[in-house]
Scaffold this active site. Structure first.
Site, PDB file in Angstrom:
ATOM      1  NE  ARG A   1       4.653   2.173   7.612  1.00 47.13           N
ATOM      2  CZ  ARG A   1       5.310   1.073   7.927  1.00 47.13           C
ATOM      3  NH1 ARG A   1       6.220   1.094   8.881  1.00 47.13           N
ATOM      4  NH2 ARG A   1       5.066  -0.059   7.304  1.00 47.13           N
TER       5      ARG A   1
ATOM      6  N   GLY B   1       9.791  -2.829  -3.063  1.00 45.30           N
ATOM      7  CA  GLY B   1      10.914  -2.785  -3.999  1.00 45.30           C
ATOM      8  C   GLY B   1      11.995  -3.793  -3.672  1.00 45.30           C
TER       9      GLY B   1
ATOM     10  NE  ARG C   1       8.416  -4.817   6.304  1.00 45.14           N
ATOM     11  CZ  ARG C   1       8.375  -5.438   5.139  1.00 45.14           C
ATOM     12  NH1 ARG C   1       8.452  -6.759   5.091  1.00 45.14           N
ATOM     13  NH2 ARG C   1       8.254  -4.758   4.036  1.00 45.14           N
TER      14      ARG C   1
ATOM     15  CG  HIS D   1       3.942  -5.597   6.828  1.00 43.48           C
ATOM     16  ND1 HIS D   1       3.293  -4.393   6.955  1.00 43.48           N
ATOM     17  CD2 HIS D   1       4.915  -5.404   5.902  1.00 43.48           C
ATOM     18  CE1 HIS D   1       3.859  -3.502   6.136  1.00 43.48           C
ATOM     19  NE2 HIS D   1       4.841  -4.101   5.488  1.00 43.48           N
TER      20      HIS D   1
ATOM     21  NE  ARG E   1      10.959 -10.320   4.104  1.00 43.85           N
ATOM     22  CZ  ARG E   1      10.280  -9.304   3.579  1.00 43.85           C
ATOM     23  NH1 ARG E   1      10.911  -8.297   3.017  1.00 43.85           N
ATOM     24  NH2 ARG E   1       8.961  -9.274   3.634  1.00 43.85           N
TER      25      ARG E   1
ATOM     26  CG  HIS F   1       4.585  -9.524   5.420  1.00 42.18           C
ATOM     27  ND1 HIS F   1       3.748  -9.529   4.326  1.00 42.18           N
ATOM     28  CD2 HIS F   1       5.709  -8.882   5.032  1.00 42.18           C
ATOM     29  CE1 HIS F   1       4.359  -8.900   3.316  1.00 42.18           C
ATOM     30  NE2 HIS F   1       5.537  -8.514   3.715  1.00 42.18           N
ATOM     31  CG  HIS F   2       9.275 -12.877   5.127  1.00 44.35           C
ATOM     32  ND1 HIS F   2       9.377 -12.853   3.753  1.00 44.35           N
ATOM     33  CD2 HIS F   2      10.423 -13.438   5.573  1.00 44.35           C
ATOM     34  CE1 HIS F   2      10.547 -13.353   3.387  1.00 44.35           C
ATOM     35  NE2 HIS F   2      11.197 -13.718   4.464  1.00 44.35           N
TER      36      HIS F   2
ATOM     37  CB  VAL G   1      12.108  -8.090  -4.063  1.00 42.10           C
ATOM     38  CG1 VAL G   1      12.380  -8.014  -5.553  1.00 42.10           C
ATOM     39  CG2 VAL G   1      10.599  -8.100  -3.809  1.00 42.10           C
TER      40      VAL G   1
ATOM     41  CB  SER H   1       3.278  -0.456   0.047  1.00 41.91           C
ATOM     42  OG  SER H   1       4.651  -0.248  -0.153  1.00 41.91           O
ATOM     43  CD  GLU H   2       8.698  -1.195   5.456  1.00 41.46           C
ATOM     44  OE1 GLU H   2       8.337  -2.364   5.244  1.00 41.46           O
ATOM     45  OE2 GLU H   2       9.804  -0.910   5.931  1.00 41.46           O
TER      46      GLU H   2
END
Ligand code: ADP
Length: 449
Positions: free
Chosen positions: A258, A49, A279, A242, A422, A382-383, A428, A254-255
């Site tokens: 959790r 999200g 993360r 991640h 992050r 992941h990022h 997003v 997806s987080e």
């Protein structure tokens, strides 16, 4: 024929699309250049999200949040490495970005939570589906309504920049033909470099051999384009792994699973951390296990409230058991250990107190309703938090801290906002906030240039 534009946007992820739409709405003639055959970049894979504090959707749900708290928690999650001015801008503009999306018919009215946050502030579609595909399809609809031009299979190769002025962009099309598009302003929204194994290993040798969750286009070429003009970079070695990636497909789990109440369990059948930590911390705990992998375990109630879970079932990632024993046997785990772990966790949920690992959020409900589910996961690249340096108005800075005339950047290609780690839901937010800002700044500047 001469191809002449006011603003060229490089990249069609969330940042590029938001920038293009905003620049167009402010009167600029815009084109988007995208190297891949499809729109959406890595953004289309975003799952959980978009974070924002003090939004009308939080208010409607009675969630009391503050920008100050959002700022503090992002800073803490980023190990205090975040650029304070950029982070301030990010937090300040987040609710407006949620509103702007809603005005374009892209409503993120359901709210959940991610690791490192203390308050539900992760906005997602009302049906709780993954945010990325929803966002991209909504933005593309807006792009089409406005007839904004897009060049697919077209790679930006070089920014024509002479005597402090942008004159054009050299691109190469799918047939290898090179040409120059004329423009005065360029927005670089090319995303991160998680899929560039060499670049990742250059900055972080210990990440060799890790899978990546990213699409093929995440090569960091925008950083190279800008460095050629003297742009400064920051935090290049800050690369996020991640914690929960399905390893055969490199698919991100997806987080929100959790966040919906699931736990992480080792092969020995034990919880081993506060699953709602950031993360970096959760990843380190998994890497520290003897198997370097773990299981996400949840029950029917978590599944029924999370659309992503059904997607994982359909993809064949999920092992399912009618009861706890049944599930444990299928994943070669000691049933007594798993039963004990769930009993202890359920007690923590009932007391809203987790003495073992200090989990304080997403203690949603006891995991006791069969069927029970497990997904095997391990960390993946992941990022990339690092990238080019920008001003608070998204203008690219050179190594002397001087803005490059006519050049803006937004999204994952930029460094500094997220510091050393992050927070889930902040990418997003980042791409929409700074994409809109870059679009606005470039379009406004073009009018006076
Ligand atoms: P963000 O989340 O910051 O918007 P994404 O990864 O979603 O970033 O999107 C970036 C897009 O930019 C991707 O679709 C990628 O293929 C595209 N891209 C990257 N480098 C180039 C390039 N040199 N020329 C054209 N498009 C590029």
């Amino acid at each position: 024929s001469i191809e002449q534009y006011d603003v060229i946007v490089i990249g069609s992820g969330g940042a590029g699309l938001a920038a293009a739409i905003n620049a167009h709405d402010l009167g600029a003639k815009v084109v988007i250049v995208e190297r891949m055959p499809t729109l959406g970049g890595n953004t289309i894979k975003a799952s959980v999200g978009m974070n924002a504090a003090e939004t009308r959707y939080q208010e409607e749900k009675g969630i009391h949040d503050s920008k100050v708290c959002f700022y503090e928690e992002t800073l803490k999650g980023g190990k205090y490495k975040n650029d304070p001015a950029l982070l301030q801008q990010f937090v300040e503009k987040a609710p407006d970005a949620i509103t702007w999306l809603a005005q374009q018919g892209i409503t993120l009215s359901d709210i959940t939570i991610t690791g490192g946050m203390s308050i539900d502030r992760t906005h997602r579609p009302a049906d709780r589906s993954a945010v990325g595909a929803f966002l991209i399809s909504g933005l593309v609809k807006n792009l089409n309504q406005r007839h904004i031009e897009v060049l697919l299979d077209t790679k930006a190769e070089q920014i024509e920049y002479h005597q402090g002025k942008v004159t054009g962009l050299r691109v190469v099309d799918e047939y290898g033909e090179s040409r120059i598009l004329q423009t005065k302003a360029i927005i670089v929204a090319t995303g991160g470099f998680s899929a560039n194994t060499k670049m990742v290993e250059h900055y972080r040798p210990e990440l060799a051999g890790f899978v990546t969750t990213n699409h093929k286009g995440a090569t960091g070429s925008g950083i190279t384009l800008l460095q050629a003009l003297g742009a400064a970079t920051v935090d290049m070695a800050e690369i996020q792994i991640h914690p929960t990636v399905e390893q055969h497909s490199a698919y991100l789990i997806s987080e929100s699973i959790r966040g919906g109440g699931a736990i992480l369990v080792s092969q020995a059948g034990d919880r081993f951390c506060n699953e709602m930590e950031t993360r970096d911390k959760v990843s380190a705990k998994i890497i520290g296990l003897p198997e370097h992998s773990a299981w996400i375990v949840f029950d029917e109630q978590v599944r029924s409230q999370n659309k992503a879970a059904d997607e994982y079932l359909a993809k064949g990632f999920v092992i399912q058991g009618e009861g706890i024993n049944d599930l444990a046997l299928q994943i070669a785990m000691d049933p007594a250990a798993l039963t004990r772990t769930l009993t202890t966790f359920n007690q923590a949920v009932r007391q809203q107190h987790d003495p073992q690992f200090g989990r304080t959020t997403a203690l949603r409900h006891p995991l006791e309703q069969g069927p029970f589910y497990a997904i095997k996961i391990a960390p993946g690249v992941h990022h990339t938090m690092g990238g080019v340096a920008i001003t608070t108005r998204a203008q690219v800075l050179d190594t002397q801290h001087e803005p490059l005339n006519g050049i803006w950047a937004a999204g994952e290609v930029v460094g500094g906002i997220h510091g050393a780690n992050r927070i889930g839901g902040n990418a997003v937010a980042d791409i929409i906030i700074f994409g809109l800002l870059a679009g606005e700044q470039a379009a406004t500047w073009v009018k006076t240039a």
